[in-house]
Design a protein around this motif. Structure first.
Motif, PDB file in Angstrom:
ATOM      1  N   ALA A 165      34.925  24.528 -26.893  1.00 52.50           N
ATOM      2  CA  ALA A 165      34.926  23.564 -25.793  1.00 52.50           C
ATOM      3  C   ALA A 165      35.229  22.133 -26.249  1.00 52.50           C
ATOM      4  O   ALA A 165      34.712  21.182 -25.701  1.00 52.50           O
ATOM      5  N   VAL A 166      36.085  21.989 -27.264  1.00 48.16           N
ATOM      6  CA  VAL A 166      36.509  20.653 -27.674  1.00 48.16           C
ATOM      7  C   VAL A 166      38.027  20.578 -27.559  1.00 48.16           C
ATOM      8  O   VAL A 166      38.732  21.589 -27.603  1.00 48.16           O
ATOM      9  N   GLU A 167      38.526  19.380 -27.411  1.00 47.94           N
ATOM     10  CA  GLU A 167      39.970  19.145 -27.306  1.00 47.94           C
ATOM     11  C   GLU A 167      40.643  19.499 -28.632  1.00 47.94           C
ATOM     12  O   GLU A 167      40.035  19.378 -29.695  1.00 47.94           O
ATOM     13  N   PRO A 168      41.912  19.924 -28.591  1.00 46.32           N
ATOM     14  CA  PRO A 168      42.615  20.282 -29.836  1.00 46.32           C
ATOM     15  C   PRO A 168      42.611  19.172 -30.888  1.00 46.32           C
ATOM     16  O   PRO A 168      42.419  19.442 -32.072  1.00 46.32           O
ATOM     17  N   ALA A 169      42.808  17.926 -30.483  1.00 42.15           N
ATOM     18  CA  ALA A 169      42.791  16.830 -31.458  1.00 42.15           C
ATOM     19  C   ALA A 169      41.403  16.673 -32.069  1.00 42.15           C
ATOM     20  O   ALA A 169      41.272  16.413 -33.275  1.00 42.15           O
ATOM     21  N   GLU A 170      40.358  16.834 -31.253  1.00 42.38           N
ATOM     22  CA  GLU A 170      38.988  16.764 -31.764  1.00 42.38           C
ATOM     23  C   GLU A 170      38.734  17.909 -32.735  1.00 42.38           C
ATOM     24  O   GLU A 170      38.102  17.726 -33.775  1.00 42.38           O
ATOM     25  N   GLU A 171      39.223  19.091 -32.381  1.00 40.73           N
ATOM     26  CA  GLU A 171      39.006  20.246 -33.243  1.00 40.73           C
ATOM     27  C   GLU A 171      39.657  20.041 -34.606  1.00 40.73           C
ATOM     28  O   GLU A 171      39.074  20.373 -35.639  1.00 40.73           O
ATOM     29  N   ALA A 172      40.843  19.478 -34.629  1.00 42.21           N
ATOM     30  CA  ALA A 172      41.521  19.224 -35.903  1.00 42.21           C
ATOM     31  C   ALA A 172      40.697  18.263 -36.758  1.00 42.21           C
ATOM     32  O   ALA A 172      40.508  18.500 -37.959  1.00 42.21           O
TER      33      ALA A 172
END
Length: 96
Positions: free
Chosen positions: A21-28
């Motif tokens: 449940a996190v944005e792709p940029a946050e996940e990276a």
């Protein structure tokens, strides 16, 4: 973001990360930190394993289980995570 700030930010979002449940940029950004931080890597592993067990059980978890999960996440990150989320929301441009 300084190292201590990044650690707090990642630690505050690990529960959301574990359930995707996190944005792709946050996940990276989170993945980079998790690779470097043993404490976050350990917590991330435990959370992902718990999520996998829930999914693999083939049954719907009871509301009590979900309440326990959410309560545990909130007790670990509580107001700090709410502050980080609010700061992140202010930093993002409006959608549209």
């Amino acid at each position: 973001m300084e190292r201590a700030g990044r650690h707090g930010w990642v630690a505050g979002l690990l529960g959301a990360w574990a359930v995707g449940a996190v944005e792709p940029a946050e996940e990276a950004d989170m993945r980079r930190h998790i690779e470097e931080c043993e404490a976050c890597r350990h917590e991330a592993t435990q959370l992902r394993e718990a999520v996998e067990e829930l999914v693999d059980s083939g049954e719907m978890a009871s509301p009590v289980v979900w309440e326990t999960i959410l309560s545990t996440i909130h007790s670990r990150v509580g107001p700090e995570a709410e502050r980080w989320l609010a700061e992140g929301a202010r930093a993002r441009p409006p959608a549209g």
